[in-house]
Design a protein around this motif. Structure first.
Motif, PDB file in Angstrom:
ATOM      1  N   CYS A 116       0.845  -1.204   0.000  1.00 16.84           N
ATOM      2  CA  CYS A 116       0.000   0.000   0.000  1.00 16.84           C
ATOM      3  C   CYS A 116       0.879   1.253   0.000  1.00 16.84           C
ATOM      4  CB  CYS A 116      -0.902  -0.012   1.231  1.00 16.84           C
ATOM      5  SG  CYS A 116      -2.090   1.346   1.268  1.00 16.84           S
ATOM      6  N   ASP A 118       0.382   3.737   1.804  1.00 10.87           N
ATOM      7  CA  ASP A 118       0.341   4.277   3.173  1.00 10.87           C
ATOM      8  C   ASP A 118       1.758   4.552   3.695  1.00 10.87           C
ATOM      9  OD1 ASP A 118       0.213   4.236   6.133  1.00 10.87           O
ATOM     10  OD2 ASP A 118      -1.898   3.772   5.806  1.00 10.87           O
ATOM     11  N   ALA A 141      -4.208   0.458  -1.187  1.00 16.76           N
ATOM     12  CA  ALA A 141      -4.686  -0.840  -0.683  1.00 16.76           C
ATOM     13  C   ALA A 141      -3.982  -2.054  -1.289  1.00 16.76           C
ATOM     14  CB  ALA A 141      -6.208  -0.966  -0.835  1.00 16.76           C
ATOM     15  N   HIS A 177      -2.153  -4.355   5.130  1.00 10.93           N
ATOM     16  CA  HIS A 177      -1.711  -3.854   6.441  1.00 10.93           C
ATOM     17  C   HIS A 177      -2.880  -3.450   7.336  1.00 10.93           C
ATOM     18  CE1 HIS A 177      -2.463   0.509   5.772  1.00 10.93           C
ATOM     19  NE2 HIS A 177      -2.319   0.174   4.514  1.00 10.93           N
ATOM     20  N   CYS A 180      -5.957  -0.178   7.052  1.00 12.24           N
ATOM     21  CA  CYS A 180      -5.790   0.347   5.685  1.00 12.24           C
ATOM     22  C   CYS A 180      -7.011   1.213   5.320  1.00 12.24           C
ATOM     23  CB  CYS A 180      -5.643  -0.807   4.704  1.00 12.24           C
ATOM     24  SG  CYS A 180      -5.439  -0.241   2.999  1.00 12.24           S
ATOM     25  N   GLY A 181      -6.764   2.474   5.011  1.00  3.90           N
ATOM     26  CA  GLY A 181      -7.855   3.408   4.701  1.00  3.90           C
ATOM     27  C   GLY A 181      -8.616   3.007   3.443  1.00  3.90           C
TER      28      GLY A 181
HETATM   29 ZN   LIG Z   1      -3.459   0.945   2.983  1.00  4.98          ZN
END
Ligand SMILES: [Zn+2]
Length: 288
Positions: A116, A118, A141, A177, A180-181
């Motif tokens: 991801c 992130d 993602a 992870h 994860c948004g």
């Molecule tokens: Zn994520």
């Protein structure tokens, strides 16, 4: 006791100001219920006081952590931060000339990692992989779209193609992870698309629609959202693993045992990393 009640009122004021953006009524209702309860059962006042004190401590800690994180981040000038970082790298570069001369000629990473975007989940940093050791793709993602005849502008597909056909990596690992948004947004999407809020993200995360359905089916309605979230992240990794297999060159390399596919889950809340393999095999034909 009075002191404790005063402190809780102070939080009430704060909560009321924030209430315009949050659920103000929930707080007011809870305070009214508590007041009524204590009027009817004054013997519970001491117990209530202790619980309120615990709540105040808990919220104070939360507020402090948030404040500390903001303070650390705001101290750093972003440009100065990367300048210092590069100076450290340059010292390493001068010391490791044999390595960097070899890397200047070619790369032979054994791993391709799909993770991801992130900022908390840099796979090279987490897994101790240095320059030249992993070919990495990062996106929202950690998703892999399925193979399609319409090539379009697929950064993921072209990276997988390059890794498998040209770099001949031996392992592809897809890393999901904690928290994860992208996956949280996927879980919040209605099937009819009536709550869309963004132009690009929702079309992208829809790649993992089946993961959302599986996670919702696996987790009971009363289980904490965090459990469903974790489950959906892992299921989305599995969807991406199977999508990987839809690329003919990936399937062929796996069948020839030149390539292994792995799923993974990095939990940055508890500092845990789980890995699992996609065991793919084609049985020998048998006569019926
Ligand atoms: Zn994520």
């Amino acid at each position: 006791m009075e002191w404790i009640i005063c402190r809780s009122v102070a939080i009430g004021n704060c909560a009321s100001r924030m209430g315009r953006f949050g659920n103000e009524n929930a707080y007011e209702t809870a305070i009214d219920s508590l007041d009524n309860l204590l009027k009817n059962c004054p013997e519970l006042k001491e117990k209530a006081g202790k619980k309120i004190e615990e709540l105040v401590k808990e919220l104070s800690l939360e507020a402090k952590v948030e404040h500390d994180v903001k303070a650390v981040v705001s101290q750093l000038d972003p440009v100065e931060k990367i300048r210092k970082g590069f100076q450290e790298f340059k010292a390493h570069f001068k010391k490791e000339q044999t390595l960097f001369k070899a890397l200047a000629e070619s790369q032979h990473p054994k791993w391709m990692i799909i993770a991801c975007s992130d900022s908390r989940v840099d796979p090279a940093l987490v897994l101790g992989l240095g320059l030249g050791e992993a070919f990495i793709v990062r996106n929202i993602a950690s998703l892999v779209p399925p193979h399609s005849k319409e090539s379009g502008h697929s950064s993921g597909a072209s990276a997988i193609e390059y890794a498998v056909l040209h770099l001949k990596v031996e392992h592809i690992m897809i890393v999901g992870h904690s928290r994860c948004g992208g996956i949280k947004a996927l879980l919040g999407m209605k099937e009819d698309g009536s709550n869309r809020f963004s132009e690009y993200i929702e079309d992208w995360i829809a790649i993992a629609n089946n993961a959302s359905k599986t996670a919702k089916a696996k987790c009971s309605h009363d289980s904490p959202f965090e459990d469903q979230w974790t489950c959906c992240v892992k299921e989305s990794v599995n969807v991406s693993l199977w999508n990987c297999m839809s690329y003919p060159f990936v399937k062929e390399a796996v069948q020839q045992k030149k390539l292994a596919l792995h799923g993974a889950y990095f939990d940055f809340v508890n500092g845990d990393f789980q890995r699992w393999a996609l065991n793919y095999r084609v049985d020998e034909p048998e006569s019926l």
